[in-house]
Write a protein that holds these residues in place. Structure first.
Motif, PDB file in Angstrom:
ATOM      1  N   PHE A   8      -1.657   9.496  13.906  1.00 20.47           N
ATOM      2  CA  PHE A   8      -1.517  11.120  14.261  1.00 20.47           C
ATOM      3  C   PHE A   8      -0.534  11.743  14.962  1.00 20.47           C
ATOM      4  CE2 PHE A   8      -6.178   9.669  13.911  1.00 20.47           C
ATOM      5  CZ  PHE A   8      -6.459  10.454  12.832  1.00 20.47           C
ATOM      6  N   VAL A   9       0.324  12.800  14.276  1.00 22.56           N
ATOM      7  CA  VAL A   9       1.437  13.410  15.038  1.00 22.56           C
ATOM      8  C   VAL A   9       1.210  14.866  15.278  1.00 22.56           C
ATOM      9  CG1 VAL A   9       3.958  13.699  14.858  1.00 22.56           C
ATOM     10  CG2 VAL A   9       2.880  11.469  13.896  1.00 22.56           C
ATOM     11  N   ALA A  10       1.366  15.286  16.353  1.00 20.82           N
ATOM     12  CA  ALA A  10       1.292  16.789  16.647  1.00 20.82           C
ATOM     13  C   ALA A  10       2.663  17.188  17.051  1.00 20.82           C
ATOM     14  CB  ALA A  10       0.461  17.181  17.730  1.00 20.82           C
ATOM     15  N   LEU A  11       3.168  18.188  16.409  1.00 19.94           N
ATOM     16  CA  LEU A  11       4.708  18.632  16.740  1.00 19.94           C
ATOM     17  C   LEU A  11       4.778  19.888  17.400  1.00 19.94           C
ATOM     18  CD1 LEU A  11       6.044  18.012  12.988  1.00 19.94           C
ATOM     19  CD2 LEU A  11       6.214  16.577  15.302  1.00 19.94           C
ATOM     20  N   HIS A  19      -2.280   5.667   5.915  1.00 18.01           N
ATOM     21  CA  HIS A  19      -2.045   7.340   6.077  1.00 18.01           C
ATOM     22  C   HIS A  19      -1.477   7.546   7.249  1.00 18.01           C
ATOM     23  CE1 HIS A  19      -4.979   7.910   2.669  1.00 18.01           C
ATOM     24  NE2 HIS A  19      -5.407   6.993   3.349  1.00 18.01           N
ATOM     25  N   VAL A  20      -0.761   8.604   7.657  1.00 19.01           N
ATOM     26  CA  VAL A  20      -0.243   9.279   8.661  1.00 19.01           C
ATOM     27  C   VAL A  20      -0.918  10.931   8.444  1.00 19.01           C
ATOM     28  CG1 VAL A  20       1.684  10.001  10.166  1.00 19.01           C
ATOM     29  CG2 VAL A  20       1.552   7.764   9.114  1.00 19.01           C
ATOM     30  N   VAL A  21      -1.472  11.455   9.496  1.00 13.80           N
ATOM     31  CA  VAL A  21      -1.391  12.661   9.659  1.00 13.80           C
ATOM     32  C   VAL A  21      -0.464  13.639  10.356  1.00 13.80           C
ATOM     33  CG1 VAL A  21      -3.185  14.489  10.182  1.00 13.80           C
ATOM     34  CG2 VAL A  21      -4.035  12.375   9.203  1.00 13.80           C
ATOM     35  N   VAL A  22       0.023  14.459   9.985  1.00 11.10           N
ATOM     36  CA  VAL A  22       1.111  15.107  10.918  1.00 11.10           C
ATOM     37  C   VAL A  22       0.757  16.792  11.039  1.00 11.10           C
ATOM     38  CG1 VAL A  22       3.650  16.231  10.841  1.00 11.10           C
ATOM     39  CG2 VAL A  22       3.055  13.918  10.097  1.00 11.10           C
ATOM     40  N   ALA A  23       0.409  17.121  12.145  1.00 13.14           N
ATOM     41  CA  ALA A  23      -0.029  18.644  12.218  1.00 13.14           C
ATOM     42  C   ALA A  23       1.110  19.434  12.978  1.00 13.14           C
ATOM     43  CB  ALA A  23      -1.163  18.695  13.282  1.00 13.14           C
ATOM     44  N   ARG A  73       0.754  -1.234  -0.003  1.00 10.44           N
ATOM     45  CA  ARG A  73       0.139   0.104  -0.003  1.00 10.44           C
ATOM     46  C   ARG A  73       0.854   1.175  -0.119  1.00 10.44           C
ATOM     47  NH1 ARG A  73      -3.980   0.108   4.707  1.00 10.44           N
ATOM     48  NH2 ARG A  73      -1.985  -0.539   6.074  1.00 10.44           N
ATOM     49  N   LEU A  74       0.463   2.339  -0.673  1.00 11.69           N
ATOM     50  CA  LEU A  74       0.939   3.586  -0.583  1.00 11.69           C
ATOM     51  C   LEU A  74       0.964   4.170   0.672  1.00 11.69           C
ATOM     52  CD1 LEU A  74       0.470   5.038  -4.118  1.00 11.69           C
ATOM     53  CD2 LEU A  74       2.573   4.130  -3.422  1.00 11.69           C
ATOM     54  N   LEU A  75       1.930   4.655   1.311  1.00  9.56           N
ATOM     55  CA  LEU A  75       1.828   5.477   2.432  1.00  9.56           C
ATOM     56  C   LEU A  75       1.868   7.218   2.038  1.00  9.56           C
ATOM     57  CD1 LEU A  75       1.704   5.814   5.409  1.00  9.56           C
ATOM     58  CD2 LEU A  75       4.149   5.753   5.720  1.00  9.56           C
ATOM     59  N   VAL A  76       0.889   7.595   2.393  1.00 10.61           N
ATOM     60  CA  VAL A  76       0.586   9.132   2.249  1.00 10.61           C
ATOM     61  C   VAL A  76       0.666   9.828   3.655  1.00 10.61           C
ATOM     62  CG1 VAL A  76      -0.565  11.035   1.453  1.00 10.61           C
ATOM     63  CG2 VAL A  76      -0.756   8.539   0.117  1.00 10.61           C
ATOM     64  N   VAL A  77       1.819  10.658   3.627  1.00 11.22           N
ATOM     65  CA  VAL A  77       1.980  11.467   5.038  1.00 11.22           C
ATOM     66  C   VAL A  77       1.176  12.866   4.681  1.00 11.22           C
ATOM     67  CG1 VAL A  77       3.215  12.850   6.595  1.00 11.22           C
ATOM     68  CG2 VAL A  77       3.760  10.338   6.031  1.00 11.22           C
ATOM     69  N   HIS A  78      -0.033  13.228   5.337  1.00 11.04           N
ATOM     70  CA  HIS A  78      -0.571  14.644   4.957  1.00 11.04           C
ATOM     71  C   HIS A  78      -0.101  15.519   6.138  1.00 11.04           C
ATOM     72  CE1 HIS A  78      -3.576  12.363   2.685  1.00 11.04           C
ATOM     73  NE2 HIS A  78      -3.374  11.198   3.553  1.00 11.04           N
ATOM     74  N   VAL A  79       0.495  16.647   5.718  1.00  8.80           N
ATOM     75  CA  VAL A  79       1.155  17.721   6.503  1.00  8.80           C
ATOM     76  C   VAL A  79       0.224  18.840   6.595  1.00  8.80           C
ATOM     77  CG1 VAL A  79       2.949  18.993   7.139  1.00  8.80           C
ATOM     78  CG2 VAL A  79       3.175  16.961   6.221  1.00  8.80           C
ATOM     79  N   VAL A  80      -0.417  19.148   7.729  1.00  8.40           N
ATOM     80  CA  VAL A  80      -1.219  20.471   7.838  1.00  8.40           C
ATOM     81  C   VAL A  80      -0.807  21.228   9.062  1.00  8.40           C
ATOM     82  CG1 VAL A  80      -3.283  19.386   7.014  1.00  8.40           C
ATOM     83  CG2 VAL A  80      -2.945  19.113   9.273  1.00  8.40           C
TER      84      VAL A  80
END
Length: 387
Positions: free
Chosen positions: A65-68, A42-46, A9-16
């Motif tokens: 989900f990753v919050a920086l 998916h991984v969501v990076v905020a 599967r393709l891994l997409v990291v979404h950065v917002v």
């Protein structure tokens, strides 16, 4: 799920910038929930925060989900953490959205991420028309680091091409889509809204939904509404306004309502988690923004069978057919907006007719499944993998 399954599967990291209530963020939720789980993960990076309640809207259990917790200032302070994060996950695609996340493409490139997509969804209050020289410079500097761009409107597509110098072949236009099953078309009579003081069926209810901030310009709508109340006392008897949302402009709006003595005519509903139900309680939807990309709330209102009065900015003119599904007016002009509102309040049959036309337009051109399919095809083609 086995390691081999993940690798296929393709891994997409979404950065917002932030993963909390908002139109852009809601689009990410819809995309993740609808993309085929056998093809994508998916991984969501905020860069700042991830709101747990909003994260719960993502229905897939394998999404991280990753919050920086970015401090004020440039994202460069986060570059070491971002580099380590990209090296850890080794995504096939990093998908950044809007200017606040664009700088993330540098650590993604340094970490060897093969595909770096950047989405332009619209501008903010600091640059309502995209003309800010500093922001244009930032976009141009990062242009070589972006593999491909997604523009949510023809207006944004032209901006990337003409103002930023992005070759046409590196830009794909993908408009937002709306979940038609959530926004069922309202009938001849609007539905009651829980907690609303304006559920009397004799009222004509104007409404808007959005974060209470300068670029959304709810003050423009409020001033137009007050003008109409004073100019047409005969309509004022049954005319009401609902402002849905919260944000930094709330106090200013509340003060304006009190000063104009219109508390009996305006309800500030706050942030709501039941927007589809709320919209069924409107007779007409209004979007008074100073700037927009492609507005999710316009599409949702049209899907709900509402006529739309919107400012002619960004991609609004690509959604609203003036005189057919609603009315377009100049931004920052309460007098002309007031005139447009008057036509709908005084002609409720026209409001119903244009609302039906809006629903048909969304069904034909702006379905959520169509949007998700275009993203899936683009992700797949840019990664060099076939379906």
């Amino acid at each position: 799920m086995t390691t081999a399954d993940k690798e296929r599967r393709l891994l997409v990291v979404h950065v917002v910038f932030s993963f909390a209530v908002g139109g852009l963020e809601n689009g990410v939720v819809n995309l993740i929930n609808r993309l085929d789980g056998k093809r994508f993960r998916h991984v969501v990076v905020a860069l700042t925060k991830c709101d747990p309640a909003f994260c719960a809207r993502v229905m897939r259990p394998d999404v991280e989900f990753v919050a920086l917790h970015k401090p004020p200032g440039h994202s460069v302070k986060l570059f070491p953490a971002l580099y380590r994060l990209f090296r850890k996950y080794r995504p096939d695609i990093v998908h950044t959205r809007n200017l606040a996340a664009l700088e993330t493409t540098l650590p993604a490139w340094l970490a060897g991420v093969p595909v770096r997509i950047h989405g332009e969804h619209g501008w903010d209050v600091n640059d309502p028309d995209g003309s800010n020289p500093k922001y244009r410079f930032i976009r141009k500097v990062h242009r070589p680091l972006v593999t491909h761009y997604i523009a949510l409107s023809g207006h944004l597509e032209a901006y990337l091409r003409d103002a930023i110098g992005v070759p046409e072949i590196r830009v794909t236009r993908i408009c937002n889509g709306v979940d038609l099953s959530r926004f069922a078309q309202r009938g001849q009579q609007r539905a009651p809204i829980e907690g609303s003081p304006f559920n009397d069926p004799s009222y004509f209810v104007l409404g808007t939904v959005g974060r209470l901030q300068g670029v959304k310009d709810q003050l423009n709508l409020l001033q137009a509404f007050i003008l109409l109340l004073r100019r047409r006392p005969d309509l004022a008897v049954n005319m009401r306004l609902i402002l849905v949302g919260d944000g930094p402009m709330r106090t200013r709006l509340e003060d304006e309502i009190k000063e104009a003595c219109v508390t009996a005519h305006v309800w500030m509903a706050g942030e709501r988690g039941d927007v589809p139900n709320v919209m069924r309680g409107f007779d007409c939807f209004v979007l008074p923004s100073q700037a927009e990309g492609i507005s999710n709330t316009i599409l949702e209102a049209m899907a709900g069978g509402l006529p739309v009065v919107a400012t002619k900015v960004g991609g609004n003119g690509e959604l609203v057919e003036d005189g057919v599904t609603g009315t377009l007016v100049p931004p920052r002009d309460p007098a002309l907006l007031s005139d447009a509102l008057e036509r709908y309040v005084s002609q409720p049959a026209m409001a119903v007719e244009q609302g039906g036309a809006g629903r048909r337009r969304v069904e034909a051109c702006f379905s959520l499944d169509g949007m998700v399919g275009r993203y899936a095809d683009l992700y797949q083609s840019l990664s060099g993998l076939s379906t």
